[in-house]
Scaffold this motif. Structure first.
Motif, PDB file in Angstrom:
ATOM      1  N   LEU A   1     133.719 -45.156  41.666  1.00  0.00           N
ATOM      2  CA  LEU A   1     134.800 -44.871  40.729  1.00  0.00           C
ATOM      3  C   LEU A   1     134.406 -43.785  39.737  1.00  0.00           C
ATOM      4  O   LEU A   1     135.224 -42.934  39.373  1.00  0.00           O
ATOM      5  CB  LEU A   1     135.199 -46.153  39.990  1.00  0.00           C
ATOM      6  N   CYS A   2     133.147 -43.814  39.296  1.00  0.00           N
ATOM      7  CA  CYS A   2     132.670 -42.744  38.408  1.00  0.00           C
ATOM      8  C   CYS A   2     132.824 -41.375  39.074  1.00  0.00           C
ATOM      9  O   CYS A   2     133.301 -40.411  38.458  1.00  0.00           O
ATOM     10  CB  CYS A   2     131.199 -42.969  38.036  1.00  0.00           C
ATOM     11  N   ALA A   3     132.433 -41.316  40.347  1.00  0.00           N
ATOM     12  CA  ALA A   3     132.523 -40.045  41.071  1.00  0.00           C
ATOM     13  C   ALA A   3     133.979 -39.632  41.260  1.00  0.00           C
ATOM     14  O   ALA A   3     134.323 -38.440  41.147  1.00  0.00           O
ATOM     15  CB  ALA A   3     131.811 -40.173  42.425  1.00  0.00           C
ATOM     16  N   MET A   4     134.858 -40.584  41.553  1.00  0.00           N
ATOM     17  CA  MET A   4     136.267 -40.258  41.760  1.00  0.00           C
ATOM     18  C   MET A   4     136.887 -39.681  40.497  1.00  0.00           C
ATOM     19  O   MET A   4     137.556 -38.624  40.543  1.00  0.00           O
ATOM     20  CB  MET A   4     137.039 -41.516  42.176  1.00  0.00           C
TER      21      MET A   4
ATOM     22  N   LYS B   1     126.405 -44.832  31.194  1.00  0.00           N
ATOM     23  CA  LYS B   1     125.949 -43.800  30.255  1.00  0.00           C
ATOM     24  C   LYS B   1     126.225 -42.400  30.791  1.00  0.00           C
ATOM     25  O   LYS B   1     126.478 -41.472  30.025  1.00  0.00           O
ATOM     26  CB  LYS B   1     124.458 -43.970  29.966  1.00  0.00           C
ATOM     27  N   GLU B   2     126.182 -42.259  32.110  1.00  0.00           N
ATOM     28  CA  GLU B   2     126.404 -40.948  32.714  1.00  0.00           C
ATOM     29  C   GLU B   2     127.879 -40.668  32.998  1.00  0.00           C
ATOM     30  O   GLU B   2     128.249 -39.551  33.353  1.00  0.00           O
ATOM     31  CB  GLU B   2     125.611 -40.846  34.023  1.00  0.00           C
ATOM     32  N   SER B   3     128.736 -41.653  32.846  1.00  0.00           N
ATOM     33  CA  SER B   3     130.138 -41.524  33.258  1.00  0.00           C
ATOM     34  C   SER B   3     130.963 -40.654  32.322  1.00  0.00           C
ATOM     35  O   SER B   3     131.937 -40.024  32.747  1.00  0.00           O
ATOM     36  CB  SER B   3     130.773 -42.911  33.337  1.00  0.00           C
ATOM     37  N   GLY B   4     130.626 -40.646  31.037  1.00  0.00           N
ATOM     38  CA  GLY B   4     131.467 -39.967  30.061  1.00  0.00           C
ATOM     39  C   GLY B   4     132.693 -40.768  29.669  1.00  0.00           C
ATOM     40  O   GLY B   4     133.561 -40.280  28.943  1.00  0.00           O
ATOM     41  N   TRP B   5     132.810 -41.986  30.177  1.00  0.00           N
ATOM     42  CA  TRP B   5     133.957 -42.837  29.861  1.00  0.00           C
ATOM     43  C   TRP B   5     133.862 -43.394  28.438  1.00  0.00           C
ATOM     44  O   TRP B   5     132.782 -43.467  27.849  1.00  0.00           O
ATOM     45  CB  TRP B   5     134.025 -44.018  30.819  1.00  0.00           C
TER      46      TRP B   5
ATOM     47  N   ARG C   1     139.207 -47.852  10.477  1.00  0.00           N
ATOM     48  CA  ARG C   1     138.426 -46.626  10.658  1.00  0.00           C
ATOM     49  C   ARG C   1     139.210 -45.688  11.546  1.00  0.00           C
ATOM     50  O   ARG C   1     140.048 -46.115  12.320  1.00  0.00           O
ATOM     51  CB  ARG C   1     137.075 -46.919  11.344  1.00  0.00           C
ATOM     52  N   LYS C   2     138.943 -44.423  11.440  1.00  0.00           N
ATOM     53  CA  LYS C   2     139.529 -43.469  12.371  1.00  0.00           C
ATOM     54  C   LYS C   2     138.696 -43.472  13.662  1.00  0.00           C
ATOM     55  O   LYS C   2     137.491 -43.681  13.655  1.00  0.00           O
ATOM     56  CB  LYS C   2     139.516 -42.053  11.775  1.00  0.00           C
ATOM     57  N   TRP C   3     139.379 -43.276  14.757  1.00  0.00           N
ATOM     58  CA  TRP C   3     138.665 -43.172  16.026  1.00  0.00           C
ATOM     59  C   TRP C   3     137.940 -41.829  16.088  1.00  0.00           C
ATOM     60  O   TRP C   3     138.446 -40.822  15.664  1.00  0.00           O
ATOM     61  CB  TRP C   3     139.660 -43.228  17.178  1.00  0.00           C
ATOM     62  N   THR C   4     136.766 -41.853  16.644  1.00  0.00           N
ATOM     63  CA  THR C   4     136.039 -40.606  16.893  1.00  0.00           C
ATOM     64  C   THR C   4     135.461 -40.667  18.291  1.00  0.00           C
ATOM     65  O   THR C   4     134.993 -41.715  18.740  1.00  0.00           O
ATOM     66  CB  THR C   4     134.882 -40.408  15.886  1.00  0.00           C
ATOM     67  N   SER C   5     135.478 -39.553  18.982  1.00  0.00           N
ATOM     68  CA  SER C   5     134.973 -39.548  20.350  1.00  0.00           C
ATOM     69  C   SER C   5     133.485 -39.872  20.372  1.00  0.00           C
ATOM     70  O   SER C   5     132.977 -40.481  21.302  1.00  0.00           O
ATOM     71  CB  SER C   5     135.218 -38.180  20.990  1.00  0.00           C
ATOM     72  N   LYS C   6     132.770 -39.516  19.318  1.00  0.00           N
ATOM     73  CA  LYS C   6     131.341 -39.785  19.283  1.00  0.00           C
ATOM     74  C   LYS C   6     131.059 -41.278  19.262  1.00  0.00           C
ATOM     75  O   LYS C   6     130.123 -41.762  19.899  1.00  0.00           O
ATOM     76  CB  LYS C   6     130.718 -39.115  18.055  1.00  0.00           C
ATOM     77  N   SER C   7     131.880 -42.036  18.513  1.00  0.00           N
ATOM     78  CA  SER C   7     131.618 -43.469  18.393  1.00  0.00           C
ATOM     79  C   SER C   7     132.144 -44.246  19.579  1.00  0.00           C
ATOM     80  O   SER C   7     131.828 -45.411  19.748  1.00  0.00           O
ATOM     81  CB  SER C   7     132.259 -44.022  17.114  1.00  0.00           C
ATOM     82  N   MET C   8     132.946 -43.607  20.428  1.00  0.00           N
ATOM     83  CA  MET C   8     133.604 -44.341  21.500  1.00  0.00           C
ATOM     84  C   MET C   8     133.043 -44.062  22.877  1.00  0.00           C
ATOM     85  O   MET C   8     133.371 -44.735  23.829  1.00  0.00           O
ATOM     86  CB  MET C   8     135.100 -44.015  21.503  1.00  0.00           C
ATOM     87  N   THR C   9     132.215 -43.053  23.030  1.00  0.00           N
ATOM     88  CA  THR C   9     131.686 -42.746  24.354  1.00  0.00           C
ATOM     89  C   THR C   9     130.179 -42.700  24.295  1.00  0.00           C
ATOM     90  O   THR C   9     129.563 -42.462  23.259  1.00  0.00           O
ATOM     91  CB  THR C   9     132.203 -41.389  24.848  1.00  0.00           C
ATOM     92  N   ALA C  10     129.573 -42.968  25.444  1.00  0.00           N
ATOM     93  CA  ALA C  10     128.108 -42.952  25.503  1.00  0.00           C
ATOM     94  C   ALA C  10     127.616 -41.521  25.602  1.00  0.00           C
ATOM     95  O   ALA C  10     128.301 -40.648  26.110  1.00  0.00           O
ATOM     96  CB  ALA C  10     127.645 -43.746  26.713  1.00  0.00           C
TER      97      ALA C  10
END
Length: 521
Positions: free
Chosen positions: A290-293, A320-324, A512-521
């Motif tokens: 699924l990560c690859a897809m 960690k490598e998915s970017g999800w 809190r405001k959402w931030t991409s840094k706090s939400m993704t690995a």
């Protein structure tokens, strides 16, 4: 108890199950045990006859009657009364428990002055749940209110005197009383705070005191949890988009020997090999597929992860490598919150979030409860735990806020059951192409309708992530990328879109405001 409280203060009573021990200062507990044998009728061979209660009497004019007490929404305690010349008895009959607000006698308290002995001591007032088939004969001077339903109708024998019954029957409306042996106070005239008891329905259900099925709903007035209310998101938040499609990948583990989803349910030998191996395959191969897809398609996704799954090295590496975006999905999928106490559920949230932060390097702000095993407290505890996107409800196509009376709130993004791979594959037995087509049809139809929509596509690594489904799924998602108005997103992306376009007055309560840094690995 402080001598003074602010006028708006509320004293909320504890709910406790009445026992012989915790009611000994209030009266004589009645259950199926004879604790005062003593009459000794000589010809009784199979009967243990109990003696009279020494200090319980009804002034030689006992009145025995039955009452049926129905549910009331108001949980305030407005009145308390006591009797100094006779006692009262309450016996719960039928199948349902009753709630009794009771206060210890004050008339003989040496630590109180004359004024204090003439009213109840709020420090010694509690809300007792008396189970069906049990009861209490009050001691003289015990403060009490009339019994209250715990949801289903309460039936009770009430032992009283004609004097008290007649006094109450002649009153056109509730009022303080000092008539004969009935001394009744309106609490607001004596205290500058309000006394309330909690909603007893969750309590009696949790302790198994009501028969199944549950007679009253546990999830609050609106069905979203105790003290939670729905707050609509105003139109115009999507920036011209029609449908935000959120792929939600469930990354799960199951406690060995506890069962779980099955591809061949008849294979239930112990130790379980086939179905357990099928589930484990998802984390070894399906997750990576699924990560690859999603990487190939350039589509973002949100993973909701069991914290015990994240401790597996191959799972943590893939995530960690998915970017999800990385969300939380409890400890494992064999144990949820349904049977936990409040303290245990709070600890459950904390452990899940702490462990995921340690394993994945980010503290999740999205939550999906394993197996939808929610309690009436789950949405509130999620809010208090810092969760800003909540996926446990499936009742709409639009996002909405769940607000708590504390002022905190979370954004609810409905999790679609129709497109969930469990629903399509394990329940309806769709093949890979039927499953992919169901998703595509669902999203295309939403894109044709008026208004802004969100659809969370629930996928499991061991169902959607198998080779026989990924090929058709890849093609269907690729086609959806070309549909005007369709936007693939994470739950964090949806929250950001809504927060950017909602008026400031609607945002001031956000934690809190959402931030991409706090939400993704």
């Amino acid at each position: 108890m402080p001598e003074k409280r602010k006028l708006e203060d509320t004293l909320t009573l504890d709910l406790v199950i009445a026992t012989r021990e915790n009611t000994q200062n209030l009266g004589y507990f009645v259950d199926d045990t004879v604790v005062n044998p003593g009459l000794g009728i000589p010809f009784y061979k199979t009967v243990l006859e109990g003696a009279n209660y020494e200090h319980a009497d009804w002034k030689d004019q006992a009145c025995v009657r039955t009452s049926q007490i129905n549910w009331r929404e108001d949980h305030s305690v407005s009145w308390l009364e006591r009797h100094m010349e006779m006692t009262q008895g309450f016996i719960v009959i039928g199948k349902n428990p009753g709630l009794f607000v009771l206060g210890e006698p004050t008339h003989d308290r040496d630590d109180l002055d004359e004024k204090g002995r003439a009213k109840p001591d709020p420090d010694r007032v509690r809300a007792y749940i008396i189970p069906a088939g049990m009861g209490l004969i009050l001691k003289k001077g015990t403060w009490h209110d009339f019994p209250v339903s715990c949801g289903p109708p309460l039936s009770a024998f009430i032992i009283n005197t004609e004097e008290v019954v007649e006094a109450l029957a002649t009153m056109p409306k509730p009022a303080p009383m000092n008539h004969g042996d009935c001394f009744k106070l309106r609490l607001s005239e004596h205290f500058d705070f309000t006394i309330k008891f909690p909603d007893p329905r969750p309590f009696v259900q949790r302790h198994g005191l009501v028969p199944s099925p549950v007679a009253m709903p546990l999830m609050g007035k609106e069905g979203y949890g105790t003290d939670m209310v729905r707050q609509e998101v105003k139109p115009g938040w999507a920036g011209g988009k029609k449908v935000f499609v959120v792929p939600v990948v469930n990354v799960e583990v199951f406690v060995p020997g506890s069962g779980g989803p099955s591809i061949q349910p008849h294979l239930q030998s112990i130790p379980e090999v086939a179905n357990r191996g099928w589930r484990d395959y998802g984390n070894r191969r399906g997750l990576q597929r699924l990560c690859a897809m999603f990487k190939e398609l350039g589509i973002p996704a949100t993973a909701v992860v069991n914290s015990e799954a994240a401790k597996l090295e191959h799972v943590a590496k893939a995530l960690k490598e998915s970017g999800w975006e990385l969300g939380a999905h409890g400890l494992n999928n064999s144990s949820g919150a349904a049977k936990l106490s409040r303290g245990e559920e709070e600890a459950y949230f904390k452990q899940t979030l702490d462990d995921l932060q340690q394993s994945l390097g980010a503290r999740p702000k999205t939550w999906l409860t394993p197996g939808f095993s929610v309690t009436e407290r789950t949405p509130e505890i999620a809010v208090q735990s810092g969760i800003e996107a909540f996926l446990d409800f499936v009742d709409d196509d639009v996002p909405y806020y769940l607000s708590h009376e504390s002022g905190k709130r979370t954004l609810c993004l409905p999790y679609c059951m129709e497109t969930n791979d469990f629903s399509c594959v394990l329940t309806k037995h769709f093949d890979g192409r039927q499953y992919a087509q169901a998703i595509e049809d669902h999203v295309r139809q939403l894109a044709k309708e008026d208004g802004e929509k969100v659809v969370c596509l629930g996928m499991h690594t061991f169902v959607a992530g198998t080779p026989g489904r990924v090929l058709a799924l890849t093609e269907a998602l690729g086609r959806l990328q070309q549909v005007p108005g369709v936007c693939f997103a994470t739950t964090a992306d949806v929250c950001v879109a809504i927060q950017k376009r909602m008026p400031e007055r609607m945002n001031r309560d956000c934690t809190r405001k959402w931030t991409s840094k706090s939400m993704t690995a």
